[in-house]
Scaffold this motif. Structure first.
Motif, PDB file in Angstrom:
ATOM      1  N   ARG A 127     137.881  53.187 -22.995  1.00 42.36           N
ATOM      2  CA  ARG A 127     138.921  53.741 -23.869  1.00 42.36           C
ATOM      3  C   ARG A 127     139.600  54.930 -23.194  1.00 42.36           C
ATOM      4  O   ARG A 127     140.826  55.057 -23.227  1.00 42.36           O
ATOM      5  N   ALA A 128     138.800  55.798 -22.532  1.00 44.29           N
ATOM      6  CA  ALA A 128     139.386  56.955 -21.847  1.00 44.29           C
ATOM      7  C   ALA A 128     140.255  56.513 -20.687  1.00 44.29           C
ATOM      8  O   ALA A 128     141.360  57.049 -20.485  1.00 44.29           O
ATOM      9  N   VAL A 129     139.799  55.510 -19.910  1.00 43.69           N
ATOM     10  CA  VAL A 129     140.601  55.006 -18.801  1.00 43.69           C
ATOM     11  C   VAL A 129     141.882  54.372 -19.326  1.00 43.69           C
ATOM     12  O   VAL A 129     142.973  54.603 -18.789  1.00 43.69           O
ATOM     13  N   ASP A 130     141.766  53.603 -20.375  1.00 40.48           N
ATOM     14  CA  ASP A 130     142.945  52.969 -20.974  1.00 40.48           C
ATOM     15  C   ASP A 130     143.935  54.026 -21.458  1.00 40.48           C
ATOM     16  O   ASP A 130     145.148  53.888 -21.254  1.00 40.48           O
ATOM     17  N   ASP A 131     143.427  55.069 -22.091  1.00 37.78           N
ATOM     18  CA  ASP A 131     144.300  56.139 -22.565  1.00 37.78           C
ATOM     19  C   ASP A 131     144.983  56.840 -21.400  1.00 37.78           C
ATOM     20  O   ASP A 131     146.169  57.197 -21.479  1.00 37.78           O
ATOM     21  N   LEU A 132     144.249  57.046 -20.301  1.00 37.84           N
ATOM     22  CA  LEU A 132     144.855  57.687 -19.128  1.00 37.84           C
ATOM     23  C   LEU A 132     145.928  56.804 -18.508  1.00 37.84           C
ATOM     24  O   LEU A 132     146.989  57.282 -18.104  1.00 37.84           O
ATOM     25  N   VAL A 133     145.624  55.507 -18.422  1.00 37.10           N
ATOM     26  CA  VAL A 133     146.565  54.580 -17.803  1.00 37.10           C
ATOM     27  C   VAL A 133     147.830  54.457 -18.648  1.00 37.10           C
ATOM     28  O   VAL A 133     148.938  54.443 -18.129  1.00 37.10           O
ATOM     29  N   THR A 134     147.684  54.378 -19.929  1.00 37.19           N
ATOM     30  CA  THR A 134     148.856  54.199 -20.802  1.00 37.19           C
ATOM     31  C   THR A 134     149.541  55.508 -21.123  1.00 37.19           C
ATOM     32  O   THR A 134     150.619  55.508 -21.705  1.00 37.19           O
ATOM     33  N   ARG A 139     148.948  62.897 -25.362  1.00 36.52           N
ATOM     34  CA  ARG A 139     149.593  62.967 -26.675  1.00 36.52           C
ATOM     35  C   ARG A 139     148.587  62.927 -27.814  1.00 36.52           C
ATOM     36  O   ARG A 139     148.751  63.597 -28.807  1.00 36.52           O
ATOM     37  N   THR A 140     147.544  62.108 -27.653  1.00 34.34           N
ATOM     38  CA  THR A 140     146.609  61.959 -28.767  1.00 34.34           C
ATOM     39  C   THR A 140     145.697  63.158 -28.905  1.00 34.34           C
ATOM     40  O   THR A 140     145.232  63.464 -29.991  1.00 34.34           O
ATOM     41  N   GLN A 141     145.435  63.848 -27.805  1.00 33.50           N
ATOM     42  CA  GLN A 141     144.518  64.973 -27.889  1.00 33.50           C
ATOM     43  C   GLN A 141     145.252  66.304 -27.843  1.00 33.50           C
ATOM     44  O   GLN A 141     144.643  67.348 -27.907  1.00 33.50           O
ATOM     45  N   GLY A 142     146.571  66.279 -27.698  1.00 35.26           N
ATOM     46  CA  GLY A 142     147.329  67.513 -27.647  1.00 35.26           C
ATOM     47  C   GLY A 142     147.149  68.244 -26.337  1.00 35.26           C
ATOM     48  O   GLY A 142     147.362  69.432 -26.252  1.00 35.26           O
ATOM     49  N   LEU A 143     146.777  67.548 -25.285  1.00 32.90           N
ATOM     50  CA  LEU A 143     146.560  68.150 -23.981  1.00 32.90           C
ATOM     51  C   LEU A 143     147.576  67.597 -23.000  1.00 32.90           C
ATOM     52  O   LEU A 143     148.155  66.529 -23.197  1.00 32.90           O
ATOM     53  N   GLU A 144     147.770  68.312 -21.914  1.00 31.58           N
ATOM     54  CA  GLU A 144     148.621  67.790 -20.848  1.00 31.58           C
ATOM     55  C   GLU A 144     147.882  66.702 -20.123  1.00 31.58           C
ATOM     56  O   GLU A 144     146.657  66.705 -20.061  1.00 31.58           O
ATOM     57  N   GLU A 145     148.650  65.804 -19.520  1.00 33.58           N
ATOM     58  CA  GLU A 145     148.008  64.729 -18.776  1.00 33.58           C
ATOM     59  C   GLU A 145     147.390  65.306 -17.504  1.00 33.58           C
ATOM     60  O   GLU A 145     147.958  66.169 -16.858  1.00 33.58           O
ATOM     61  N   VAL A 146     146.210  64.823 -17.205  1.00 34.43           N
ATOM     62  CA  VAL A 146     145.498  65.283 -16.021  1.00 34.43           C
ATOM     63  C   VAL A 146     145.594  64.162 -14.998  1.00 34.43           C
ATOM     64  O   VAL A 146     145.345  63.000 -15.322  1.00 34.43           O
ATOM     65  N   PRO A 147     145.953  64.473 -13.754  1.00 36.25           N
ATOM     66  CA  PRO A 147     146.052  63.414 -12.758  1.00 36.25           C
ATOM     67  C   PRO A 147     144.680  62.759 -12.526  1.00 36.25           C
ATOM     68  O   PRO A 147     143.653  63.409 -12.616  1.00 36.25           O
TER      69      PRO A 147
END
Length: 150
Positions: A127-134, A139-147
């Motif tokens: 689920r975490a990998v899917d969230d990172l890929v998509t 957006r869902t956690q209110g955090l900036e995307e981490v490379p």
């Protein structure tokens, strides 16, 4: 998220200690029963071979018969004791078997719990990998995307 540890190990250790104690008690009871049985067999064979001399006075004959009757009673009581001890050994053995079955059941429960934990962790990773890929992770956690890094 760290899950609470499944604290089954102390229960399993207690069950194993109970199994060992029951096995020792069962072996002791079986040994004592076998000894009582052999003593009873010895007494019975000694009584079967007992012969009274023909030249006994009536008083001596009555005394000898009384002693033989007491010995026969002792032998039958020893046999009854051996039977009771064998039954006790069987009860202890059945308790030991039941304790072993309960321990095996608890070990299977622990294995299932560990499998469920691994499956849940794998699903969370996917689920975490899917969230990172998509791109939904930020957006869902209110955090900036981490490379993505390995």
């Amino acid at each position: 998220m760290k899950r609470a540890a499944f604290r089954l190990q102390p229960v399993l250790e207690l069950r194993r200690a109970q199994e060992r104690a029951a096995a020792v008690a069962s072996a002791d009871a079986a040994r004592v029963a076998a000894q009582a049985d052999s003593r009873a067999a010895e007494r019975e064979s000694a009584l079967a071979g007992a012969r009274l001399p023909a030249s006994l006075s009536p008083g001596s004959f009555v005394a000898a018969m009384t002693l033989l009757r007491a010995a026969a009673t002792d032998a039958s009581e020893a046999r009854a004791l051996a039977i009771a001890q064998a039954e006790t050994a069987e009860l202890v053995r059945s308790e030991w078997t039941a304790a072993a079955q309960r321990t095996k059941g608890l070990e299977r429960l622990r294995e299932r719990h560990q499998l469920a934990q691994r499956t849940a962790e794998a699903a969370a990773e996917e689920r975490a990998v899917d969230d990172l890929v998509t791109g939904r992770a930020g957006r869902t956690q209110g955090l900036e995307e981490v490379p993505w890094t390995e």
